[in-house]
Design a protein around this motif. Structure first.
Motif, mmCIF file in Angstrom:
data_model
loop_
_atom_site.group_PDB
_atom_site.id
_atom_site.type_symbol
_atom_site.label_atom_id
_atom_site.label_comp_id
_atom_site.label_asym_id
_atom_site.label_seq_id
_atom_site.Cartn_x
_atom_site.Cartn_y
_atom_site.Cartn_z
ATOM 1 N N VAL A 73 0.909 -1.188 -0.101
ATOM 2 C CA VAL A 73 0.124 -0.139 0.097
ATOM 3 C C VAL A 73 0.896 1.288 0.123
ATOM 4 N N GLY A 74 0.559 2.253 -1.066
ATOM 5 C CA GLY A 74 1.361 3.339 -1.044
ATOM 6 C C GLY A 74 0.498 4.458 -0.501
ATOM 7 N N MET A 75 1.022 5.395 -0.108
ATOM 8 C CA MET A 75 0.274 6.628 0.478
ATOM 9 C C MET A 75 0.721 8.208 -0.242
ATOM 10 N N ILE A 76 -0.128 8.809 -0.814
ATOM 11 C CA ILE A 76 0.407 10.255 -1.181
ATOM 12 C C ILE A 76 -0.118 11.248 -0.221
ATOM 13 N N PHE A 77 0.738 11.756 0.723
ATOM 14 C CA PHE A 77 0.378 12.539 1.754
ATOM 15 C C PHE A 77 -0.035 13.888 1.238
ATOM 16 N N GLN A 78 -0.958 14.274 2.346
ATOM 17 C CA GLN A 78 -1.470 15.746 2.054
ATOM 18 C C GLN A 78 -0.575 16.709 1.917
ATOM 19 N N ASP A 79 0.291 16.924 2.600
ATOM 20 C CA ASP A 79 1.450 18.124 2.620
ATOM 21 C C ASP A 79 2.850 17.603 2.247
ATOM 22 N N PRO A 80 2.980 17.380 0.867
ATOM 23 C CA PRO A 80 4.185 16.809 0.609
ATOM 24 C C PRO A 80 5.688 17.377 0.876
ATOM 25 N N GLN A 81 5.492 18.903 1.099
ATOM 26 C CA GLN A 81 6.545 19.522 1.434
ATOM 27 C C GLN A 81 7.108 19.199 3.064
ATOM 28 N N SER A 82 6.141 18.660 3.728
ATOM 29 C CA SER A 82 6.463 18.386 4.998
ATOM 30 C C SER A 82 6.640 16.926 5.060
ATOM 31 N N ALA A 83 6.052 16.128 4.163
ATOM 32 C CA ALA A 83 6.234 14.420 4.037
ATOM 33 C C ALA A 83 7.547 14.046 3.522
ATOM 34 N N LEU A 84 8.237 15.016 2.615
ATOM 35 C CA LEU A 84 9.447 14.659 2.058
ATOM 36 C C LEU A 84 10.716 15.010 2.970
ATOM 37 N N ASN A 85 11.460 14.280 3.002
ATOM 38 C CA ASN A 85 12.699 14.608 3.809
ATOM 39 C C ASN A 85 13.827 15.515 3.639
ATOM 40 N N PRO A 86 13.684 16.690 4.260
ATOM 41 C CA PRO A 86 14.425 17.912 3.766
ATOM 42 C C PRO A 86 15.860 17.775 3.563
ATOM 43 N N VAL A 87 16.423 16.736 4.166
ATOM 44 C CA VAL A 87 17.988 16.587 4.099
ATOM 45 C C VAL A 87 18.347 15.683 3.085
ATOM 46 N N ARG A 88 17.219 15.029 2.442
ATOM 47 C CA ARG A 88 17.713 13.941 1.506
ATOM 48 C C ARG A 88 17.474 14.509 0.054
ATOM 49 N N THR A 89 17.905 14.283 -1.007
ATOM 50 C CA THR A 89 17.656 14.718 -2.366
ATOM 51 C C THR A 89 16.353 13.737 -2.833
ATOM 52 N N ILE A 90 15.680 14.453 -3.871
ATOM 53 C CA ILE A 90 14.728 13.942 -4.576
ATOM 54 C C ILE A 90 14.925 12.466 -4.921
ATOM 55 N N GLY A 91 16.212 12.422 -5.595
ATOM 56 C CA GLY A 91 16.582 11.183 -6.191
ATOM 57 C C GLY A 91 16.672 9.907 -5.010
ATOM 58 N N ALA A 92 17.096 10.281 -4.011
ATOM 59 C CA ALA A 92 17.451 9.372 -2.941
ATOM 60 C C ALA A 92 16.033 8.986 -2.354
ATOM 61 N N GLN A 93 15.128 9.901 -2.337
ATOM 62 C CA GLN A 93 13.669 9.689 -1.611
ATOM 63 C C GLN A 93 13.018 8.614 -2.722
#
Length: 336
Positions: free
Chosen positions: A103-123
């Motif tokens: 099961v995958g989840m698209i969170f409502q606030d992506p800028q908070s859900a994404l890790n700020p200290v990791r690159t987009i590629g890593a995530q």
């Protein structure tokens, strides 16, 4: 209104996702504040179910509870099954194998859900390597494909970017790519198109439809946008004050809703023709958890409320075949 694909009976035999009697409470025993009240919902394989209601109705909390993502101070009870297997209360280690893979989840606030200290590629690459066992090179190639699929230009450059270096809309598309990366069986999409402009929104909806057709992906689409619901969903579940109060197929819910609250939500939409009625706001507010009035929680805002509405909580009653029903003492259809 677009034509909606029916879900076959064999596919619906064992629901991809089944939630039964889901409740969430804050505090101990009889002093607990109930936030979610006995929510029931089923999603068949290959089906898209929209979950709608105003902010504070319990839509997001219900599915965070299902995936074990609420703070431990909140007590969750009931049942949640993926393809017949219980996932509620199975423990963090087992849940880690379910979340992101099945099961995958698209969170409502992506800028908070994404890790700020990791690159987009890593995530984007993390679920590919962790759940699908891809090598670093193959994961990077697939990450580029996913970023392109969700409409991100110059995808290779974005792999090295951090969330604060890209726009909110691009973060939203990255979040969608992360959720779809490991090819889950169920996707919980919480306001996935809110930060996107109209053109990109249509691209994302087309992408989700295409993946559904190829893989029989089951989608729970949490949204305030009834236009998006009409575009992509097979059925709609309406929530109010932490309860499920109506479940209907499309287009019936738009043409003949049974619950006065559903009718009120539809009346908030602007008419497409010049002579149409202007949008009407719903008076009052959704009650805070633990502060709902006795009886039906909607009765202070409902023009059809009577004494029984003020005294007794209505239970969900079947109004047709399949997962259709309404929790109302005075449903609109078939009643004066």
């Amino acid at each position: 209104m677009p034509e909606h694909r029916a879900v076959s009976g064999s596919a619906a035999a064992v629901p991809a996702l089944s939630i039964s009697g889901l409740s969430v409470a804050l505090g101990p025993g009889s002093d607990a504040t109930r936030i979610i009240h006995d929510v029931n919902l089923e999603v068949a394989r290959g089906e898209c179910v929209g979950v709608v209601g105003e902010s504070g109705c319990g839509k997001t909390v219900s599915f965070l509870a299902t995936l074990g993502l609420l703070p431990s101070v909140l007590r969750v009870s009931g049942s949640a099954k993926l393809a017949g297997e219980e996932i509620l209360g199975i423990g963090e280690k087992r849940l880690e194998k379910v979340r992101g893979r099945k099961v995958g989840m698209i969170f409502q606030d992506p800028q908070s859900a994404l890790n700020p200290v990791r690159t987009i590629g890593a995530q984007v690459m993390e679920p590919l390597r962790r759940h699908l066992g891809m090598s670093a090179r193959h994961a990077e190639e697939r990450a580029l494909e996913l970023l392109s699929l969700v409409g991100i230009p110059a995808a290779r450059d974005r792999l090295k970017a951090y969330p604060h270096e890209i726009s909110g809309g691009t973060c939203q598309r990255v979040m969608i790519a992360v959720a779809l990366a490991s090819e889950p069986e169920v996707l919980i999409a919480d306001e996935p198109t809110t930060a996107l402009d109209a053109t990109v929104q249509l691209q994302v909806l087309d992408l989700l439809r295409s993946i559904q057709e190829k893989t029989s992906l089951s989608i729970v689409f949490i949204t305030h946008d009834l236009g998006v619901v009409a575009e992509i969903c097979n059925r709609v579940v309406v929530m109010y004050a932490g309860r499920t109060i109506e479940a209907q197929n499309i287009p019936k819910v738009f043409e003949e809703p049974d619950h006065p609250y559903t009718r009120a939500l539809l009346d908030c939409l602007p008419a497409l023709d010049i002579d149409g009625a202007p949008p009407r706001a719903i008076s009052g507010d959704v009650p805070m958890p633990g502060r709902a009035p006795p009886g039906c929680p909607f009765h202070p805002r409902c023009p059809r409320a009577s004494d029984i509405c003020r005294e007794k909580v209505p239970v969900m009653q079947s109004m047709g075949a399949g997962q259709q029903g309404v929790a109302c003492h005075h449903p609109l259809q078939g009643h004066a």
